[in-house]
Design a protein around this motif. Structure first.
Motif, mmCIF file in Angstrom:
data_model
loop_
_atom_site.group_PDB
_atom_site.id
_atom_site.type_symbol
_atom_site.label_atom_id
_atom_site.label_comp_id
_atom_site.label_asym_id
_atom_site.label_seq_id
_atom_site.Cartn_x
_atom_site.Cartn_y
_atom_site.Cartn_z
ATOM 1 N N ALA A 218 0.807 -1.214 0.000
ATOM 2 C CA ALA A 218 0.000 0.000 0.000
ATOM 3 C C ALA A 218 0.844 1.270 0.000
ATOM 4 O O ALA A 218 0.422 2.311 -0.507
ATOM 5 C CB ALA A 218 -0.940 -0.004 1.204
ATOM 6 N N SER A 219 2.037 1.190 0.599
ATOM 7 C CA SER A 219 2.892 2.378 0.693
ATOM 8 C C SER A 219 3.935 2.462 -0.408
ATOM 9 O O SER A 219 4.459 3.547 -0.688
ATOM 10 C CB SER A 219 3.610 2.387 2.042
ATOM 11 O OG SER A 219 4.574 1.336 2.118
ATOM 12 N N GLY A 220 4.279 1.304 -0.989
ATOM 13 C CA GLY A 220 5.351 1.271 -1.977
ATOM 14 C C GLY A 220 6.729 1.337 -1.368
ATOM 15 O O GLY A 220 7.717 1.594 -2.071
ATOM 16 N N GLN A 221 6.838 1.080 -0.054
ATOM 17 C CA GLN A 221 8.118 1.119 0.649
ATOM 18 C C GLN A 221 8.372 -0.193 1.382
ATOM 19 O O GLN A 221 7.430 -0.830 1.866
ATOM 20 C CB GLN A 221 8.136 2.228 1.696
ATOM 21 C CG GLN A 221 8.223 3.637 1.176
ATOM 22 C CD GLN A 221 8.295 4.622 2.337
ATOM 23 O OE1 GLN A 221 7.279 4.988 2.908
ATOM 24 N NE2 GLN A 221 9.509 5.047 2.680
ATOM 25 N N PRO A 222 9.638 -0.600 1.530
ATOM 26 C CA PRO A 222 9.943 -1.714 2.432
ATOM 27 C C PRO A 222 9.499 -1.371 3.845
ATOM 28 O O PRO A 222 9.503 -0.205 4.242
ATOM 29 C CB PRO A 222 11.472 -1.843 2.336
ATOM 30 C CG PRO A 222 11.835 -1.194 1.039
ATOM 31 C CD PRO A 222 10.843 -0.088 0.851
ATOM 32 N N LEU A 223 9.128 -2.377 4.614
ATOM 33 C CA LEU A 223 8.565 -2.148 5.939
ATOM 34 C C LEU A 223 9.522 -1.390 6.849
ATOM 35 O O LEU A 223 9.111 -0.485 7.589
ATOM 36 C CB LEU A 223 8.171 -3.481 6.580
ATOM 37 C CG LEU A 223 7.363 -3.394 7.875
ATOM 38 C CD1 LEU A 223 6.035 -2.685 7.640
ATOM 39 C CD2 LEU A 223 7.134 -4.794 8.455
ATOM 40 N N ASP A 224 10.809 -1.735 6.825
ATOM 41 C CA ASP A 224 11.756 -1.049 7.703
ATOM 42 C C ASP A 224 11.895 0.424 7.361
ATOM 43 O O ASP A 224 12.011 1.272 8.256
ATOM 44 C CB ASP A 224 13.115 -1.758 7.702
ATOM 45 C CG ASP A 224 13.748 -1.877 6.321
ATOM 46 O OD1 ASP A 224 13.041 -1.699 5.303
ATOM 47 O OD2 ASP A 224 14.960 -2.166 6.261
#
Length: 415
Positions: A218-224
């Protein structure tokens, strides 16, 4: 009444880390807590150390939004005798879940994540889920929703050798292999039949790990990276992450197996730990390490209705979803094995006490919190404006510290 003297307060001041020093601070007396009664905390912790139940630990207490108690006890390693300190780094395991939940709810506040949408909207591998029906398998009758991932009602469980068919498949496929990644994890889980229809039962499991993958999509980013940018940096959290960097290794505590007979055996050596390197799988359900003061910052944000030090992380109405029971009556109470914790529900991030019961004897109504596999724990009592964080490193999980400290700390609240 015995007042909180300079001598009693000195360890709080001297031992405070730079991170804790930046927190708003006060004294117990000034915030309506009995310093005399809080002296029992040290007696309890030191007795646990003397009985070889823990090597050491730390207790933090905040009242009225101010840190009023921070005491380390014992050592972080029995061999080196290095003492626990305010900046000691602990494996927080399932205390990671609330942070991942908050990350997902940030996206909900931004209109990027629909809590009532099917998980398959974000993870197509969940589009054709199956469920065990006796010895047979059939398609699910109801789609798994994003909200069910938060509340442990999705049907995604943990693995257990010799457990249910679902648990056995989870175990044999090594679904939470830390050397893989979240995308592979969800592809595995999408193929394992569920033990029950989503939304019909409560069973603790890896739903919040799946939620971590939803955050990535949903964000397009890795979780960290999402954690760092949207939660950690705004809150001043500096020592929490999915691994311990080389320059912080000397602050990493040993994790012990306590056999209950006075023996403490190394479970995870901090000099050889898997946490010394970034894992492939960023486990939002149990993969973080961090300090007690870092976690206190996070909880102060929650207690502050989503805001801390002028940084707005979540909307107040969204935080309310985290700390109020969101489990449908059909699914029942929180349950572990045959133990049903009557009166304990689950919000979008925390367990929530809705009524007193013998399984939760010392909890107060509206209290919320959770813990981690190394016997770490935290709880918040909104009616008392109280936050407590306790850290130690012993497995298997033991509620002993929580159960012994809770009546003492609540007893220190002055009417």
């Amino acid at each position: 009444m015995l007042r909180f003297t300079l001598c009693a307060f000195v360890s709080f001041v001297v031992l405070a880390s730079s991170h804790a020093a930046e927190l708003p601070t006060s004294t117990p007396d000034a915030e309506g807590l009995s310093a005399e009664k809080l002296a029992e905390v040290g007696k309890i912790m030191n007795k646990q150390i003397d009985e070889h139940k823990i090597a050491g630990g730390i207790v933090l207490i905040a009242k009225n939004g101010k840190l009023v108690f921070q005491e380390p006890y014992g050592v972080m390693d029995l061999e080196t005798k290095k003492p626990i300190a305010p900046d000691t780094i602990f494996r927080i395991y399932s205390m990671s879940k609330a942070i991942t939940s908050a990350a997902a709810l940030i996206l909900h506040d931004e209109g990027k994540l629909d809590l009532d949408a099917p998980v398959s909207k974000y993870l197509p591998e969940f589009a054709e889920l199956q469920v065990f029906d006796g010895d047979n398998v059939r398609p699910v009758e109801r789609e798994m929703t994003v909200k069910q991932l938060f509340t442990h009602t999705s049907g995604i469980v943990y693995g257990a050798p010799g457990g249910s068919p679902t648990e056995s498949l989870f175990e044999v496929t090594d679904a939470l292999d830390f050397n893989s990644d979240l995308e592979l994890m969800t592809k595995k889980l999408g193929q394992i039949p569920l033990p029950f229809e989503p939304g019909t039962k409560w069973q603790y499991g890896a739903g919040i790990d799946v939620l971590g993958r939803v955050v990535e999509v949903a964000s397009g980013q890795p979780l960290d990276e999402f954690f760092e940018e949207r939660i950690f940096k705004p809150l001043g959290i500096t020592d929490t992450g999915f691994y311990v960097p080389e320059d912080k290794r000397e602050r990493f505590a040993t994790n012990y197996y306590a056999d209950g007979k006075g023996r403490m055996i190394i479970k995870d050596d901090p000099q050889r730990s898997g946490y010394l390197h970034k894992p492939g799988l960023l486990s939002g359900g149990g993969g973080l390490v961090g300090t007690a003061s870092d976690y206190m910052r996070f909880l102060m944000m929650i207690a502050g209705d989503g805001e801390f030090h002028g940084q707005r992380i979540l909307k107040p109405e969204t935080v309310e979803l985290m700390r109020t029971d969101q489990v449908p009556k059909l699914a029942g109470w929180v349950k572990f094995g045959e133990e049903e914790r009557t009166g304990v529900g689950y919000g979008l991030g925390f367990s929530v006490t809705t009524e007193a019961h013998k399984s939760n004897a010392h909890a107060k109504k509206n209290e919320y919190g959770w813990g981690g596999a190394a016997s770490t724990h935290y709880w918040l009592s909104p009616d008392d404006d109280l936050i407590v964080v306790t850290m130690e490193q012993r497995v298997p999980y033991s509620p002993e510290t929580e159960e012994k400290l809770k009546p003492v700390i609540y007893g220190a609240v002055e009417e």
